[in-house]
Design a protein around this motif. Structure first.
Motif: not given
Length: 389
Positions: A12-32, A90-94
């Motif tokens: 669930s945390y991975g899904v939430y963090m799939a699209v995040v912001s960082n110093a470079e702009g929008t960043g990608y941190s993973g699936l789910g 129960g588990i989110r698809p990727t």
């Protein structure tokens, strides 16, 4: 049976963090991830340069198993995916699996929507004008093989070059990787791109595939994960697969369509096809469509599926057909068709290490104990145009 709480929380945390912001702009941190939408992603997918955009290579040899779902509204509806994750799976698809025929234009937002929900988009792209819908559900495939406009020779000779190039350009501009399953189940006789029907000739399938691939290269669509995906050989045991194979230079993954139908084990379903594939390619294998038909063997097949996956590390993931006759499929393939099957599916899924969308070890080998790769699927999308299983 509830899924492992730690695993579910991590996903669930991975899904939430799939699209995040960082110093470079929008960043990608993973699936789910969840249905969190980051407005900055939309700008990136319109063609802006951003070093944080994941590369195709990042997904080719994943760090776990891809778990995909083909749902009714994938990849657009976040609420559907949320319901799938909490109430059903129960588990989110990727991965998010959806379909498009060549009578319709590609919508680049399908890529955006998938990544916003932490899923890798998986497009089945079908060179025909679509199937005739059966009022009882699904598509009447046998009545749709004669579509002269979509003969393989027309693809080869350039009739569809403008359409193919428009699609390739839109995908190239999106920048983010997309899995493209082109003209699947070519070894059957139920689609007009099969060499056995529609006035097609031996050898034309490979020429058509390479022609499309070359146009994508010309358009700069290097973010495509090319997936060649025959049907399992059960319906056409005398049709050899190798003559349809475009070659390793034109393929990233080898896919399969295969459903458990009156069979006791997934080895019976998939084993003969895998052995034939491995005589001519060592590309990673993705099960692009699967499910189990409701009968006395269904629960046994589902229980055996996950242990079987672990014994076959060449398989990097699977996409479950979570549809029934009322939602466009030709049978009820949903793992939620009974409480017992749902519990078996959830328990089996919890034993897998799901792909995160990050690179595996530097040498390209999986770092997971099972030696397998995985990924996530996006939220459900509108009813796909084209075929249904």
């Amino acid at each position: 049976m509830a899924v492992n709480a730690v695993l579910l929380a991590a996903l669930s945390y991975g899904v939430y963090m799939a699209v995040v912001s960082n110093a470079e702009g929008t960043g990608y941190s993973g699936l789910g991830g969840g249905s969190n939408t980051n407005p900055g992603l939309l700008d990136r997918l319109k063609g802006k340069s951003d070093p944080a955009v994941p590369t195709k290579e990042q997904f080719l040899k994943p760090d776990g198993i891809y778990f995909g779902a083909a749902t009714v509204k994938a990849p657009y509806d976040a609420a559907e995916l949320d319901r799938f994750s909490t109430d059903d799976g129960g588990i989110r698809p990727t991965m998010a699996s959806y379909f498009l025929d060549w009578a319709h234009e590609f919508n680049p937002y399908s890529i955006t929507a998938a990544y916003e929900h932490g899923t890798l988009p998986v497009l089945t792209w079908e060179p025909w004008h679509g199937g005739v819908q059966n009022p009882a559900g699904g598509v009447i495939l046998d009545t749709n093989t004669s579509q002269p406009d979509y003969r393989l020779s027309n693809i080869i000779n350039g009739k569809f070059d403008a359409y193919i190039t428009r699609t390739a350009t839109a995908i190239a501009d999106a920048k983010w990787p997309i899995v493209l399953r082109l003209a699947h189940e070519m070894n059957g006789g139920w689609y007009p791109w099969s060499e056995a029907v529609n006035g097609n000739k031996p050898g034309e399938y490979v020429k058509a595939w390479r022609h499309v691939h070359d146009l994508f290269d010309k358009a700069g669509a290097t973010n495509v994960i090319w997936t060649w995906s025959p049907n399992i050989i059960r319906p056409k045991p005398n049709v050899k697969l190798q003559p349809y194979y475009p070659g390793d230079a034109y393929v990233d993954w080898v896919g399969m369509t295969g459903y458990g139908v009156h069979e006791k084990t997934p080895e019976t379903t998939f084993g003969p096809t895998i052995r034939q594939l491995q005589t001519f390619t060592k590309k990673p294998i993705m099960i692009m469509e699967t499910g189990a038909q409701i009968d006395s063997r269904q629960l046994r097949w589902v229980n055996a599926f996950f242990p079987w996956l672990k014994k076959n590390p060449e398989i990097i993931g699977f996409i479950w057909m979570e549809k029934d006759r009322d939602t466009g499929a030709r049978a009820n393939w949903r793992f939620t068709s009974s409480k017992a099957e749902q519990q078996a599916f959830q328990a089996g899924l919890a034993t897998l290490h799901l792909a995160t969308g990050q690179s595996s070890t530097p040498d390209g080998q999986s770092s997971t104990p099972d030696g397998k790769a995985t990924s996530t699927t996006p939220p459900a999308s509108p009813t796909p145009t084209g075929s249904t299983p």
